[in-house]
Design a protein around this motif. Sequence first.
Motif, PDB file in Angstrom:
ATOM      1  N   THR A   1       0.851  -1.199   0.000  1.00 53.36           N
ATOM      2  CA  THR A   1       0.000   0.000   0.000  1.00 53.36           C
ATOM      3  C   THR A   1       0.882   1.243   0.000  1.00 53.36           C
ATOM      4  O   THR A   1       0.897   2.012   0.970  1.00 53.36           O
ATOM      5  CB  THR A   1      -0.938   0.012   1.221  1.00 53.36           C
ATOM      6  OG1 THR A   1      -0.149  -0.054   2.423  1.00 53.36           O
ATOM      7  CG2 THR A   1      -1.891  -1.173   1.183  1.00 53.36           C
TER       8      THR A   1
ATOM      9  N   PRO B   1      -5.101   2.182  -0.812  1.00 53.08           N
ATOM     10  CA  PRO B   1      -5.854   1.769   0.381  1.00 53.08           C
ATOM     11  C   PRO B   1      -5.571   0.321   0.776  1.00 53.08           C
ATOM     12  O   PRO B   1      -5.213  -0.513  -0.056  1.00 53.08           O
ATOM     13  CB  PRO B   1      -7.315   1.948  -0.051  1.00 53.08           C
ATOM     14  CG  PRO B   1      -7.289   1.813  -1.534  1.00 53.08           C
ATOM     15  CD  PRO B   1      -5.977   2.405  -1.976  1.00 53.08           C
ATOM     16  N   ASP B   2      -5.760   0.041   2.064  1.00 51.97           N
ATOM     17  CA  ASP B   2      -5.570  -1.324   2.561  1.00 51.97           C
ATOM     18  C   ASP B   2      -6.539  -2.298   1.901  1.00 51.97           C
ATOM     19  O   ASP B   2      -6.254  -3.497   1.805  1.00 51.97           O
ATOM     20  CB  ASP B   2      -5.774  -1.366   4.077  1.00 51.97           C
ATOM     21  CG  ASP B   2      -4.684  -0.610   4.831  1.00 51.97           C
ATOM     22  OD1 ASP B   2      -3.584  -0.463   4.267  1.00 51.97           O
ATOM     23  OD2 ASP B   2      -4.945  -0.159   5.962  1.00 51.97           O
ATOM     24  N   SER B   3      -7.682  -1.791   1.444  1.00 50.03           N
ATOM     25  CA  SER B   3      -8.690  -2.660   0.832  1.00 50.03           C
ATOM     26  C   SER B   3      -8.333  -3.073  -0.590  1.00 50.03           C
ATOM     27  O   SER B   3      -8.955  -3.976  -1.147  1.00 50.03           O
ATOM     28  CB  SER B   3     -10.047  -1.948   0.815  1.00 50.03           C
ATOM     29  OG  SER B   3      -9.960  -0.728   0.086  1.00 50.03           O
ATOM     30  N   ALA B   4      -7.341  -2.425  -1.197  1.00 48.72           N
ATOM     31  CA  ALA B   4      -6.950  -2.750  -2.577  1.00 48.72           C
ATOM     32  C   ALA B   4      -5.435  -2.727  -2.715  1.00 48.72           C
ATOM     33  O   ALA B   4      -4.877  -1.945  -3.489  1.00 48.72           O
ATOM     34  CB  ALA B   4      -7.600  -1.774  -3.557  1.00 48.72           C
ATOM     35  N   PRO B   5      -4.712  -3.571  -1.963  1.00 41.91           N
ATOM     36  CA  PRO B   5      -3.240  -3.550  -2.025  1.00 41.91           C
ATOM     37  C   PRO B   5      -2.726  -4.004  -3.386  1.00 41.91           C
ATOM     38  O   PRO B   5      -3.388  -4.766  -4.098  1.00 41.91           O
ATOM     39  CB  PRO B   5      -2.841  -4.538  -0.921  1.00 41.91           C
ATOM     40  CG  PRO B   5      -4.001  -5.482  -0.830  1.00 41.91           C
ATOM     41  CD  PRO B   5      -5.220  -4.637  -1.085  1.00 41.91           C
TER      42      PRO B   5
END
Length: 504
Positions: free
Chosen positions: A288, A326-330
Amino acid sequence: MFERFAFGGGGGAGHGSDTAGSSGAAGGGVVFIRATSFDGKGVYSASGSAAEASSGNDGAGGGGAGGAVVLRAVDVLNCVAVESRGGAGGDTRLDKLPFGPGGGGAGGRVLIQAKSIACSANVSAGSAGVSAYPGAGSYGATPAATAPDAGTPDGGTSAGTVQQVDQAFQVPVTPVITAPASGEASATTRPRFEGTAGTNGPVVHLVVDGREIGAAVPGADGRFTYDPSTPLAAGAHDVVAWSESLGVASSPSAPVRFATPAVVLADGGVVQMAVLVVPGNGDTVGPTPLFAGTAANGVNVGVVIDDGPDHIVPLDLLGRFRFQVPDSAPLSVGTHKVTVHSHNEAGDDGPYSDVVGFEVVVAGADGGTDAGTADPATPMVLVPEEGATVDPTFMFVGVALPGTTVQLELDGTALALATADDEGVFRHILTAEKALAMGAHKVVAQAVTAEGEAGPRSPEVGFQVRGPTDLDVGCGCGTAPAGMISVWALVGLGALARRRRARS
């Protein structure tokens, strides 16, 4: 086979404790012929050699792999055979123990093309050698072979491949570019390219200013179109096209010169190129990463990772931008690329920055580079970059933990203290009174604790200061992005906040 081929690999030598084993056999070579026609009763061969037997208590060598045969004709292709067979593995002759025979070589590759073909192809794998020990057969060597004593070893086939093209060999038609017209001034930075080419299945490659920007496949009428995904910089350009079909390239088309306009803001200013500061080219980052940089003007900035969609982020009053994955889409582990560009009010893309390549790693995942071992408290000097050439007065820029006091050390002597802001960026401007001498210099940044004690030190950065005769005419800037920041220092941050848009 249309674009590349390889020689056959040699077989491995038999394992042994003395000199009784046999060597691996030679791999097949390459036969590459283009002709109007082939006729006769010849055999075209690039087969691997067979390995010799082992007479003692050592293993036998492996057979050589088949090579490559490429025969392409305009008219007919007649012959007895085209061969790229693997060579047989060597036998072991000693029957006291099941010493290992050699494996057979893999079959090679064959490409034959003509309007009419009457030529058989053989790309079979060589059989494995056989052990003289009763019941041992090939004793695990492959491809499988059945021994005379009914031994049934394990193994599978390793046949090669044959590609047959039943059409005449021909060089593709040279494309003709019909749009943009020569001398045309385009109304957009993404002009549509149009033209004509052959109808025999070519792919047309478009090259602008010496760099390929894309490819198109002509329709049944031979016409092709291509809409660039990336805008071209303002100014004059040259475009050429060439066709490719079945690995054969045409001559390049006649070049066409055209011009594209600048992307303009509402107040008449021209959108300038944005500069990515973090990460640097070749950096190693986590999944990220933070992307940060500067833009002289524009409404916002688009961050494009791996040719994906724009991640649009705002500019602050100092012309800075940042985008955190974002952490949701590394990002996946491996190599990636990123480029940035500014927009005007209408959302038109300004010129794209140079592509920056970087690598994503996970701490300890590969047993080698470990992205998690770097101490975040260690400051880093970003401007100037290692090996950069700058003016005698410019701005040092680096990153550290927000609020960290950093001691800049120039050529082994303390230069100045700087404090990292809320974004983790620290700066120090060299004024005319502190102008650096021409030649080589080195700078280090070291964190300083609240008690005044020395903390972690950055890696040393070496750079060059240019002399007066080397200065760019009409520009007081150094290398980007240092040059852009030094320009801001000269005009004043207050003026920059009031005039974010540079006039053309």
